[in-house]
Design a protein around this motif. Structure first.
Motif, PDB file in Angstrom:
ATOM      1  N   TYR A 180     -12.781  12.034  10.840  1.00 53.67           N
ATOM      2  CA  TYR A 180     -12.730  11.446  12.177  1.00 53.67           C
ATOM      3  C   TYR A 180     -11.458  11.839  12.922  1.00 53.67           C
ATOM      4  O   TYR A 180     -11.488  12.211  14.090  1.00 53.67           O
ATOM      5  N   SER A 181     -10.306  11.743  12.230  1.00 56.77           N
ATOM      6  CA  SER A 181      -9.030  11.957  12.938  1.00 56.77           C
ATOM      7  C   SER A 181      -8.699  13.435  13.106  1.00 56.77           C
ATOM      8  O   SER A 181      -7.942  13.802  14.004  1.00 56.77           O
ATOM      9  N   GLY A 182      -9.250  14.276  12.212  1.00 57.16           N
ATOM     10  CA  GLY A 182      -8.873  15.686  12.251  1.00 57.16           C
ATOM     11  C   GLY A 182      -7.536  15.941  11.586  1.00 57.16           C
ATOM     12  O   GLY A 182      -7.035  17.061  11.605  1.00 57.16           O
ATOM     13  N   LEU A 183      -6.948  14.905  11.001  1.00 63.22           N
ATOM     14  CA  LEU A 183      -5.648  15.058  10.332  1.00 63.22           C
ATOM     15  C   LEU A 183      -5.834  14.915   8.818  1.00 63.22           C
ATOM     16  O   LEU A 183      -6.629  14.075   8.371  1.00 63.22           O
ATOM     17  N   PRO A 184      -5.121  15.725   8.030  1.00 67.59           N
ATOM     18  CA  PRO A 184      -5.328  15.700   6.564  1.00 67.59           C
ATOM     19  C   PRO A 184      -4.610  14.533   5.887  1.00 67.59           C
ATOM     20  O   PRO A 184      -3.705  14.721   5.080  1.00 67.59           O
ATOM     21  N   TRP A 185      -5.055  13.299   6.197  1.00 70.06           N
ATOM     22  CA  TRP A 185      -4.422  12.118   5.592  1.00 70.06           C
ATOM     23  C   TRP A 185      -4.633  12.105   4.086  1.00 70.06           C
ATOM     24  O   TRP A 185      -5.683  12.488   3.577  1.00 70.06           O
ATOM     25  N   THR A 186      -3.634  11.633   3.374  1.00 69.58           N
ATOM     26  CA  THR A 186      -3.743  11.433   1.929  1.00 69.58           C
ATOM     27  C   THR A 186      -2.865  10.244   1.549  1.00 69.58           C
ATOM     28  O   THR A 186      -2.242   9.632   2.421  1.00 69.58           O
ATOM     29  N   ALA A 187      -2.843   9.917   0.259  1.00 69.43           N
ATOM     30  CA  ALA A 187      -2.035   8.783  -0.181  1.00 69.43           C
ATOM     31  C   ALA A 187      -0.606   9.237  -0.458  1.00 69.43           C
ATOM     32  O   ALA A 187      -0.394  10.218  -1.162  1.00 69.43           O
ATOM     33  N   GLY A 188       0.352   8.501   0.096  1.00 65.92           N
ATOM     34  CA  GLY A 188       1.754   8.765  -0.214  1.00 65.92           C
ATOM     35  C   GLY A 188       2.185   7.941  -1.424  1.00 65.92           C
ATOM     36  O   GLY A 188       1.354   7.441  -2.181  1.00 65.92           O
ATOM     37  N   VAL A 212       0.864  -1.184   0.000  1.00 67.07           N
ATOM     38  CA  VAL A 212       0.000   0.000   0.000  1.00 67.07           C
ATOM     39  C   VAL A 212       0.903   1.238   0.000  1.00 67.07           C
ATOM     40  O   VAL A 212       2.115   1.133   0.226  1.00 67.07           O
ATOM     41  N   ALA A 213       0.280   2.398  -0.225  1.00 61.90           N
ATOM     42  CA  ALA A 213       1.052   3.652  -0.246  1.00 61.90           C
ATOM     43  C   ALA A 213       1.538   3.996   1.164  1.00 61.90           C
ATOM     44  O   ALA A 213       0.942   3.583   2.167  1.00 61.90           O
ATOM     45  N   ARG A 214       2.609   4.767   1.234  1.00 61.05           N
ATOM     46  CA  ARG A 214       3.111   5.253   2.522  1.00 61.05           C
ATOM     47  C   ARG A 214       2.093   6.209   3.141  1.00 61.05           C
ATOM     48  O   ARG A 214       1.317   6.853   2.432  1.00 61.05           O
ATOM     49  N   ARG A 215       2.148   6.334   4.471  1.00 62.24           N
ATOM     50  CA  ARG A 215       1.329   7.355   5.142  1.00 62.24           C
ATOM     51  C   ARG A 215       1.770   8.735   4.666  1.00 62.24           C
ATOM     52  O   ARG A 215       2.974   8.971   4.512  1.00 62.24           O
ATOM     53  N   ALA A 216       0.818   9.645   4.461  1.00 66.00           N
ATOM     54  CA  ALA A 216       1.195  11.011   4.081  1.00 66.00           C
ATOM     55  C   ALA A 216       0.091  11.982   4.488  1.00 66.00           C
ATOM     56  O   ALA A 216      -1.078  11.598   4.614  1.00 66.00           O
ATOM     57  N   LEU A 217       0.482  13.226   4.732  1.00 63.39           N
ATOM     58  CA  LEU A 217      -0.473  14.303   5.000  1.00 63.39           C
ATOM     59  C   LEU A 217      -0.460  15.238   3.803  1.00 63.39           C
ATOM     60  O   LEU A 217       0.610  15.494   3.233  1.00 63.39           O
ATOM     61  N   GLY A 218      -1.627  15.732   3.422  1.00 67.89           N
ATOM     62  CA  GLY A 218      -1.698  16.645   2.271  1.00 67.89           C
ATOM     63  C   GLY A 218      -3.048  16.554   1.599  1.00 67.89           C
ATOM     64  O   GLY A 218      -4.016  16.075   2.201  1.00 67.89           O
ATOM     65  N   ASP A 219      -3.107  17.010   0.354  1.00 65.35           N
ATOM     66  CA  ASP A 219      -4.373  17.032  -0.372  1.00 65.35           C
ATOM     67  C   ASP A 219      -4.305  16.100  -1.579  1.00 65.35           C
ATOM     68  O   ASP A 219      -3.256  15.542  -1.876  1.00 65.35           O
ATOM     69  N   GLY A 220      -5.442  15.998  -2.265  1.00 68.55           N
ATOM     70  CA  GLY A 220      -5.451  15.268  -3.533  1.00 68.55           C
ATOM     71  C   GLY A 220      -6.198  13.950  -3.506  1.00 68.55           C
ATOM     72  O   GLY A 220      -6.453  13.359  -4.552  1.00 68.55           O
ATOM     73  N   TRP A 221      -6.550  13.441  -2.311  1.00 65.12           N
ATOM     74  CA  TRP A 221      -7.196  12.127  -2.264  1.00 65.12           C
ATOM     75  C   TRP A 221      -8.365  12.127  -1.296  1.00 65.12           C
ATOM     76  O   TRP A 221      -8.465  11.225  -0.446  1.00 65.12           O
TER      77      TRP A 221
END
Ligand SMILES: [Fe+2]
Ligand SMILES: [Fe+2]
Length: 323
Positions: free
Chosen positions: A166-174, A79-88
């Motif tokens: 839910y988490s309040g964190l901007p998770w995205t796909a790394g 799977v993709a690495r954990r990442a924060l940001g936009d786009g997904w």
């Protein structure tokens, strides 16, 4: 949103923060000639919090209450690495009022894990399309592969949106660096020819895994209380059922064109069906089975029952297809 982000960050940074604070306190008290015990306790609390969070996240990583086709690279699921940001992420917004910060952290991580699996299904279907093209498959199969990849894009966007809410964190796909490093691989002895590998992959990753994903999502939708999550699971259930049917179509193509080796591969794959693992529901302090069921995650007994049913149905249908 800013408050949610701060709560999410606080839980993730609590362990490292306590750890660093403890070291600073120890140094200050040491230079003042005082006991280092308070700093040591803070450091220990920070380290324990980090270990606890790591354990919780790895337990949640065993959940697969909704996922798409597995991306296998050199024999391993990726799977993709954990990442924060936009786009997904799309704009889905489930109700989070009434949830504790800890419950939100657990649900956020569960949806982030699902999002990663859904995201990995996009290149998994792209790989399947390449493999089918190399074997001269008809246009309907190639088209269905690409449509399925687009379904997985939508699933991933929705799951990331729920994870963020839910988490309040901007998770995205790394990144998935292994995808760029893959070299043409010599098959392992016993893997058989391309047709045999297509038969095995279709039966286990398509017919069974996506069939199971569809059933789990449908049952989860029937139990969940949040309308946004119910709609998400209902759409995933419908799409995954179609993907499982694509798995059966690919299997039929391989059996028709692959000859005796493909049929032998199917018999071997059927023997491997019983070894397929039932998804495990994690036991996490602060979230019990009832809470998880209200949020779309099935109880362990229900997962076992569904897996058993899916294996039996897959076995019967595959045996009929091979006859
Ligand atoms: Fe799928
Ligand atoms: Fe999916």
């Amino acid at each position: 949103m800013l408050v949610f982000f701060m709560i999410g960050s606080l839980i993730l940074l609590l362990g490292p923060g306590l750890f660093v604070w403890g070291i600073i306190v120890m140094k200050q008290r040491d230079s003042a000639g005082r006991s280092r015990l308070p700093g040591g306790l803070l450091t220990l609390a920070g380290a324990s919090t980090m270990v606890f969070l790591f354990w919780v996240f790895s337990e949640i990583g065993k959940m697969n209450f909704s996922k798409g086709r597995v991306l296998r690279l050199q024999g391993r699921a990726r799977v993709a690495r954990r990442a924060l940001g936009d786009g997904w992420a799309d704009d889905a917004a489930p109700e989070v009022a009434g949830l504790t910060p800890w419950q939100r952290t657990v649900l956020g991580e569960a949806w982030r894990h699902s999002a990663g699996m859904e995201h990995a299904s996009v290149p998994a279907f792209a790989k399947l399309s390449l493999k089918l093209s190399s074997l001269g498959a008809p246009s309907e199969l190639i088209e269905a592969c690409h449509l399925a990849a687009l379904d997985e894009v939508r699933h991933a966007r929705r799951c990331f949106a729920l994870a963020r809410a839910y988490s309040g964190l901007p998770w995205t796909a790394g990144a998935i660096p292994e995808l760029g490093q893959e070299r043409p691989q010599r098959p392992e002895p016993g893997e058989g020819d391309a047709w045999s590998r297509l038969v095995r992959g279709s039966l286990l990753d398509g017919c069974l895994a996506e069939g199971m994903a569809s059933r789990v999502a449908a049952e989860g939708a029937a139990r969940v209380s949040d309308p946004v999550v119910r709609e998400t699971l209902s759409v995933i259930a419908e799409d995954e059922e179609r993907h499982a049917e694509l798995g059966w179509d690919v299997l039929a193509f391989a059996l028709e064109r692959g000859g005796g080796k493909a049929r032998r591969a199917l018999r071997q794959a059927l023997e491997a069906l019983d070894a397929q693992r039932t998804p495990e529901l994690p036991r996490i302090p602060g979230v019990d089975e009832d809470f998880l069921a209200r949020n779309g995650v099935l109880p362990q007994a229900e997962l076992g029952r569904l897996m058993e049913e899916c294996i039996q149905q897959t076995r019967a249908r595959a045996a009929a297809a091979a006859a």
